[in-house]
Design a protein around this motif. Sequence first.
Motif, PDB file in Angstrom:
ATOM      1  N   LEU A 207       0.223 -14.528 -28.833  1.00 48.91           N
ATOM      2  CA  LEU A 207      -0.333 -14.398 -30.186  1.00 48.91           C
ATOM      3  C   LEU A 207       0.705 -14.803 -31.236  1.00 48.91           C
ATOM      4  O   LEU A 207       0.400 -15.516 -32.200  1.00 48.91           O
ATOM      5  N   VAL A 208       1.940 -14.353 -31.049  1.00 48.52           N
ATOM      6  CA  VAL A 208       3.020 -14.721 -31.974  1.00 48.52           C
ATOM      7  C   VAL A 208       3.264 -16.221 -31.917  1.00 48.52           C
ATOM      8  O   VAL A 208       3.402 -16.885 -32.957  1.00 48.52           O
ATOM      9  N   SER A 209       3.312 -16.745 -30.701  1.00 47.20           N
ATOM     10  CA  SER A 209       3.556 -18.181 -30.528  1.00 47.20           C
ATOM     11  C   SER A 209       2.476 -19.012 -31.230  1.00 47.20           C
ATOM     12  O   SER A 209       2.783 -19.979 -31.951  1.00 47.20           O
ATOM     13  N   GLU A 210       1.222 -18.633 -31.062  1.00 43.57           N
ATOM     14  CA  GLU A 210       0.112 -19.359 -31.699  1.00 43.57           C
ATOM     15  C   GLU A 210       0.166 -19.207 -33.217  1.00 43.57           C
ATOM     16  O   GLU A 210      -0.125 -20.160 -33.955  1.00 43.57           O
ATOM     17  N   HIS A 211       0.535 -18.012 -33.685  1.00 37.48           N
ATOM     18  CA  HIS A 211       0.580 -17.780 -35.140  1.00 37.48           C
ATOM     19  C   HIS A 211       1.590 -18.704 -35.811  1.00 37.48           C
ATOM     20  O   HIS A 211       1.392 -19.124 -36.962  1.00 37.48           O
ATOM     21  N   PHE A 212       2.666 -19.029 -35.096  1.00 37.21           N
ATOM     22  CA  PHE A 212       3.694 -19.902 -35.669  1.00 37.21           C
ATOM     23  C   PHE A 212       3.484 -21.364 -35.273  1.00 37.21           C
ATOM     24  O   PHE A 212       4.379 -22.203 -35.461  1.00 37.21           O
ATOM     25  N   GLY A 213       2.297 -21.658 -34.693  1.00 42.97           N
ATOM     26  CA  GLY A 213       1.963 -23.045 -34.358  1.00 42.97           C
ATOM     27  C   GLY A 213       2.747 -23.606 -33.195  1.00 42.97           C
ATOM     28  O   GLY A 213       3.010 -24.816 -33.135  1.00 42.97           O
ATOM     29  N   LEU A 214       3.136 -22.737 -32.251  1.00 44.07           N
ATOM     30  CA  LEU A 214       3.952 -23.171 -31.120  1.00 44.07           C
ATOM     31  C   LEU A 214       3.157 -23.251 -29.821  1.00 44.07           C
ATOM     32  O   LEU A 214       3.725 -23.412 -28.743  1.00 44.07           O
ATOM     33  N   GLY A 215       1.834 -23.117 -29.924  1.00 48.34           N
ATOM     34  CA  GLY A 215       0.991 -23.139 -28.743  1.00 48.34           C
ATOM     35  C   GLY A 215       1.045 -21.824 -27.990  1.00 48.34           C
ATOM     36  O   GLY A 215       1.624 -20.843 -28.469  1.00 48.34           O
ATOM     37  N   LYS A 216       0.458 -21.791 -26.802  1.00 46.15           N
ATOM     38  CA  LYS A 216       0.470 -20.570 -25.982  1.00 46.15           C
ATOM     39  C   LYS A 216       1.699 -20.574 -25.090  1.00 46.15           C
ATOM     40  O   LYS A 216       1.631 -20.883 -23.903  1.00 46.15           O
ATOM     41  N   ASP A 217       2.832 -20.225 -25.683  1.00 47.21           N
ATOM     42  CA  ASP A 217       4.103 -20.269 -24.971  1.00 47.21           C
ATOM     43  C   ASP A 217       4.793 -18.916 -25.120  1.00 47.21           C
ATOM     44  O   ASP A 217       5.214 -18.538 -26.213  1.00 47.21           O
ATOM     45  N   VAL A 218       4.930 -18.193 -24.004  1.00 47.02           N
ATOM     46  CA  VAL A 218       5.504 -16.841 -24.044  1.00 47.02           C
ATOM     47  C   VAL A 218       6.952 -16.865 -24.521  1.00 47.02           C
ATOM     48  O   VAL A 218       7.346 -16.070 -25.393  1.00 47.02           O
ATOM     49  N   LEU A 219       7.758 -17.768 -23.968  1.00 47.62           N
ATOM     50  CA  LEU A 219       9.163 -17.840 -24.368  1.00 47.62           C
ATOM     51  C   LEU A 219       9.302 -18.231 -25.832  1.00 47.62           C
ATOM     52  O   LEU A 219      10.164 -17.713 -26.551  1.00 47.62           O
ATOM     53  N   ALA A 220       8.447 -19.161 -26.299  1.00 44.68           N
ATOM     54  CA  ALA A 220       8.478 -19.555 -27.712  1.00 44.68           C
ATOM     55  C   ALA A 220       8.110 -18.359 -28.588  1.00 44.68           C
ATOM     56  O   ALA A 220       8.693 -18.163 -29.666  1.00 44.68           O
ATOM     57  N   GLY A 221       7.156 -17.544 -28.111  1.00 41.31           N
ATOM     58  CA  GLY A 221       6.778 -16.348 -28.856  1.00 41.31           C
ATOM     59  C   GLY A 221       7.916 -15.358 -28.941  1.00 41.31           C
ATOM     60  O   GLY A 221       8.174 -14.770 -30.009  1.00 41.31           O
ATOM     61  N   PHE A 222       8.646 -15.178 -27.830  1.00 41.52           N
ATOM     62  CA  PHE A 222       9.790 -14.254 -27.836  1.00 41.52           C
ATOM     63  C   PHE A 222      10.891 -14.759 -28.764  1.00 41.52           C
ATOM     64  O   PHE A 222      11.473 -13.989 -29.542  1.00 41.52           O
ATOM     65  N   ASN A 223      11.178 -16.049 -28.708  1.00 43.84           N
ATOM     66  CA  ASN A 223      12.200 -16.631 -29.590  1.00 43.84           C
ATOM     67  C   ASN A 223      11.792 -16.508 -31.056  1.00 43.84           C
ATOM     68  O   ASN A 223      12.641 -16.296 -31.930  1.00 43.84           O
ATOM     69  N   ALA A 224      10.485 -16.626 -31.319  1.00 43.10           N
ATOM     70  CA  ALA A 224       9.990 -16.476 -32.684  1.00 43.10           C
ATOM     71  C   ALA A 224      10.221 -15.047 -33.188  1.00 43.10           C
ATOM     72  O   ALA A 224      10.543 -14.829 -34.360  1.00 43.10           O
ATOM     73  N   LEU A 225      10.041 -14.068 -32.291  1.00 45.53           N
ATOM     74  CA  LEU A 225      10.315 -12.675 -32.665  1.00 45.53           C
ATOM     75  C   LEU A 225      11.777 -12.515 -33.079  1.00 45.53           C
ATOM     76  O   LEU A 225      12.085 -11.894 -34.104  1.00 45.53           O
ATOM     77  N   MET A 226      12.678 -13.060 -32.271  1.00 42.14           N
ATOM     78  CA  MET A 226      14.106 -12.911 -32.540  1.00 42.14           C
ATOM     79  C   MET A 226      14.524 -13.643 -33.813  1.00 42.14           C
ATOM     80  O   MET A 226      15.409 -13.190 -34.537  1.00 42.14           O
ATOM     81  N   THR A 227      13.853 -14.771 -34.083  1.00 38.20           N
ATOM     82  CA  THR A 227      14.188 -15.547 -35.284  1.00 38.20           C
ATOM     83  C   THR A 227      13.635 -14.890 -36.542  1.00 38.20           C
ATOM     84  O   THR A 227      14.314 -14.809 -37.581  1.00 38.20           O
ATOM     85  N   ASP A 228      12.388 -14.398 -36.465  1.00 37.23           N
ATOM     86  CA  ASP A 228      11.719 -13.850 -37.644  1.00 37.23           C
ATOM     87  C   ASP A 228      12.145 -12.410 -37.942  1.00 37.23           C
ATOM     88  O   ASP A 228      12.099 -11.986 -39.094  1.00 37.23           O
ATOM     89  N   ALA A 229      12.550 -11.659 -36.915  1.00 36.20           N
ATOM     90  CA  ALA A 229      12.935 -10.257 -37.129  1.00 36.20           C
ATOM     91  C   ALA A 229      14.233  -9.946 -36.387  1.00 36.20           C
ATOM     92  O   ALA A 229      14.265  -9.123 -35.463  1.00 36.20           O
ATOM     93  N   PRO A 230      15.335 -10.603 -36.757  1.00 36.52           N
ATOM     94  CA  PRO A 230      16.607 -10.406 -36.028  1.00 36.52           C
ATOM     95  C   PRO A 230      17.094  -8.958 -36.080  1.00 36.52           C
ATOM     96  O   PRO A 230      17.747  -8.491 -35.156  1.00 36.52           O
ATOM     97  N   GLU A 231      16.745  -8.250 -37.177  1.00 36.44           N
ATOM     98  CA  GLU A 231      17.182  -6.856 -37.299  1.00 36.44           C
ATOM     99  C   GLU A 231      16.515  -5.951 -36.271  1.00 36.44           C
ATOM    100  O   GLU A 231      16.988  -4.841 -36.010  1.00 36.44           O
ATOM    101  N   HIS A 232      15.415  -6.427 -35.670  1.00 41.10           N
ATOM    102  CA  HIS A 232      14.717  -5.645 -34.646  1.00 41.10           C
ATOM    103  C   HIS A 232      15.308  -5.864 -33.244  1.00 41.10           C
ATOM    104  O   HIS A 232      14.790  -5.318 -32.274  1.00 41.10           O
TER     105      HIS A 232
END
Length: 566
Positions: A207-232
């Motif tokens: 869901l995160v990956s698709e929201h950022f236009g990265l397709g259905k990619d689990v690793l891309a979604g995880f990297n997006a989490l780390m990039t968008d919310a590094p404090e988490h």
Amino acid sequence: MEKFATVDYIIFVIYFFVVAGYGYWIYRKKTAAQNTSKDYFLAEGSLTWWAIGASLIASNISAEQFIGMSGNGFEVGIAVAAYEIIAAVALIIVAVWFIPVYLKNKIFTMPQFLNNRYNETTSLIMAVFWLFLYVFVNLTSILYLGAIAISSLAGGGDTFHFIMVALAVFAVIITLGGMRVIGFTDVIQVVVLIIGGVATTYVALTLVSEHFGLGKDVLAGFNALMTDAPEHFNMIVEKPGPGATQEEINKYLMLPGIGMYLAGIWIVNLNYWGCNQYITQRALGADLNTARKGILFAGFLKLFMPIIVMLPGIAAYVLYKNGALQEEMAPGGVFHADNAYSAILGYLPNGMKGLALAALTAAIVAGLAGKANSIATIFTLDIYKKYLNKDASEGKMVWVGKLTIIASIVVAVLFTWNDTLGIGGAGGFTFIQKYTGFISPGVFAMFLLGMFWKRTTGPAAIAGLITGFVLSVFFNEFAVQVFGPETWLYTAYLNKFGVYEIPFQICMGLAFAFTMLVMVGISLFGPKVNPKAFELDKKMFKVEPSILVMIVITLLLVTAIYVRFW
């Protein structure tokens, strides 16, 4: 709108019949052997190491973790995973040092430990306390949170009471078969729990990956989490400075940085995993090598639990922060952290919803079954056999245990029906902490000194129990009023209600430290070796090579996590 499709119901029904059918098969296969109380309550000698480990995890993970830890992931991030990661290290300590003491001294219940090591008064006080705690706090909160979570997943409406009763009946079916049935069915429960949890995490990251236009990619979604919310993605919450925001202070009050690693988090975990009938019972019927392997296997599984119960919360945070999940907002226009997990579940495709429902049910039923069995064990062995019917036969004790299971579940349902205890108002996690956190320092001090310091006396144990409780209340409620917000012992911060508060874990550490001093001081007035002290042999604590390998792997994984996300 209908929440579940036909395939979801089919998956759930298959899950139910597989667990119930397997449990009945185990029961019928071993029913001839279940003629002693120790076999019924402890499955003496019959649980394998993998069944012990799976049962420990199934009993530990409940709706509280799925809802509460996911909510904490939404608010704070991976720092909350410290509870799970330190638990893995605590389980190593329990496996190497605690379990040998229990098994060598043929300890079957925690009140029995207190009776053998200290005196009957301490044992009876704690037996009654644990019974009330398990029935009126643990069973009720698991039932309430579980029914709320599944009701929400099913679309709400008037399903709460029906689901609550169904969960209770399912748990009774499993529990009446004894610890053998609980232990082996918990293996299926853990498999379902992990598969369903991983599926939910997969959907959250895609869901995160698709929201950022990265397709259905689990690793891309995880990297997006780390990039968008590094404090988490920091394991250590920094101590608030002079210009800290209220949000930063709230995080620190929940997880007080390095300080919690020197205080409360060890007490919470070692007390829970090492001095708790609900947990230790799984290993007390096994031989030492099997018990150790089972406990270490549970510790290994613990390291992967944050992926299942925490990552969906962080994903919900990033999605909400970037304009998604707006329909999940509370009436006041704010997203409630405890809704994070159910918000993600709402996006599961048909089929996966049934799997998620099965995973939640597995966690809840396993928790209820484990607690009910512990209630029956303590009541039957430590109260009924000792005080009500000293001549009770083995068959009579098994029968009393089964009646106790039914009675405890019925009482829990009655008190949960209209939320008589106010679990919903306090929040499930807060409700449990309120009644267990204050007593943990005293209980852990009693067990720790009782095991490893031969001079500890019975009067010191009772004094420690009282001191731990009184000091926990004092540091949490009154210390700031007496000593002010800043001392050499602690720093208090203004919480979201504008009241000075000392982080709970720091309070627990202080209460434990002073309780230990009181117990040591009182014991010094007694004999150098207490007549009731346990005999310890260094050979008890030696581990086999296979055990050592499991310990090293766990410690390497823990080190890698902290090095990467410090």
